[in-house]
Enzyme design. Structure first.
Site, short mmCIF file in Angstrom:
data_model
loop_
_atom_site.label_atom_id
_atom_site.label_comp_id
_atom_site.label_asym_id
_atom_site.label_seq_id
_atom_site.Cartn_x
_atom_site.Cartn_y
_atom_site.Cartn_z
N LYS A 8 22.47 33.09 -22.83
CA LYS A 8 22.59 32.22 -23.55
C LYS A 8 22.74 32.59 -25.13
O LYS A 8 22.15 33.94 -25.28
CB LYS A 8 21.45 31.04 -23.62
CG LYS A 8 19.88 31.67 -24.01
CD LYS A 8 19.73 32.06 -25.54
CE LYS A 8 18.42 32.68 -25.66
NZ LYS A 8 18.04 33.08 -27.00
N ASP A 134 12.48 29.48 -22.90
CA ASP A 134 13.89 29.26 -22.66
C ASP A 134 14.44 28.68 -21.36
O ASP A 134 15.46 28.31 -20.87
CB ASP A 134 14.67 30.60 -22.89
CG ASP A 134 14.93 31.13 -24.53
OD1 ASP A 134 14.45 30.20 -25.13
OD2 ASP A 134 14.91 32.48 -24.56
#
Length: 302
Positions: A8, A134
């Site tokens: 990401k 995350d």
């Protein structure tokens, strides 16, 4: 059985406040990218979890997020099965790209299939929240707003790069410990984050009672929301003075033609969006001498 673990970037990241529990409330926009590791697993009937790598890792097995994810899912499901897991590691450590968290998320998805558990994303995200901030987002991927420590997710229409554009991600010959990034980072309060969310929502959803208008195309949405005036990362303020190579890399991205350049997460990686793949590849070549990882890629979503 294989599972891809896309990493990401953060298109926006602000540190809102420090909480009484010592953690920080954040406001961020996560975006998965088409770069990542691969997790492979085969079934073990004896219930044991074995983990191997494509190359030796510099940390004990018990601290590996893949191993922790497998153990957490097995415990949650009260599952008697085990697995032989092999991690093909590509993404760098200490890079702000969520590589380890992506591996954990991929492990949850993979073992959910291998063990025929059929849990929905919401259950896997809940398990992932115990492993790292995350992980819940990376279970599903795409484009999402994240608040709190990253566990409160609002998934939105996935962003697409404009036709012909390319994303360059480069990690300098440096790493930034997360705890170091938090030292000296300003606590901005909620205003900047709320303004960003309002701008995004105004583009996608007309207000109640207003006439329905034609919503922006994917390219128009991208151009309005992913631009130098809106992209922001509060950690640049704390990281750049102590990690000048990261600051230098961002500046070189801009000099080499990136329309947008920003540090990802708490560093050390920098990403840039270029109008063409050719421009991105030329920039990658120019940055190779100060990089320990590079890829020219695109956004990723299911």
């Amino acid at each position: 059985m294989l599972e891809y673990a896309p990493a990401k970037i953060n298109l926006f990241l602000d540190v809102i406040r420090k909480r009484e529990d010592g953690y920080h409330d954040l406001g961020t926009v996560f975006q998965t990218v088409d770069a990542g590791d691969t997790v492979e697993a085969t079934l073990r009937e004896n219930g044991e979890i074995h983990l191997t790598y494509n190359e030796p890792q510099n940390y004990p097995l018990e601290s590996d997020l893949v191993f922790k994810a497998a153990k957490a899912l097995k415990e949650y499901a009260n599952c008697a099965l085990g697995a032989d897991i092999h991690l093909t590691k590509v993404m760098p450590l200490g890079a702000g790209l969520g590589g380890g968290s992506a591996d954990a998320a991929a492990t949850l998805r993979l073992l959910n299939r291998l063990w025929n558990l059929d849990y929905p994303f919401e259950v896997l995200e809940s398990i992932g929240a115990r492993l790292g901030a995350d992980v819940p987002f990376l279970v599903r991927g795409g484009t999402a707003f994240a608040e709190g420590i990253g566990e409160r997710l609002t998934f939105v229409k996935p962003l697409e790069l404009p036709e012909g554009a390319a994303l360059l991600i480069a990690t300098p010959l440096d790493s930034v410990p997360t705890k170091d990034a938090y030292v000296g980072v300003p606590k901005s309060g909620p205003d900047r984050w709320e303004q960003y969310k309002a701008s995004w929502n105004a583009l996608q959803y007309p207000r109640c009672g207003e006439p329905i208008v034609e919503l922006p195309s994917d390219e128009e949405l991208f151009e309005q929301m992913v631009n130098p005036n809106l992209c922001f990362n509060a950690f640049e303020i704390s990281v750049f003075p102590t990690h000048p190579l990261v600051a230098e890399m961002k500046q070189k991205f801009i000099e080499l033609g990136a329309d947008v350049a920003l540090m990802s997460g708490s560093g050390a990686s920098v990403f840039g969006i270029f109008k063409t793949r050719e421009l991105a590849e030329k920039a990658a070549a120019a940055l190779k001498s100060i990089s320990r990882y590079q890829t020219v890629t695109k956004f990723w979503h299911r």
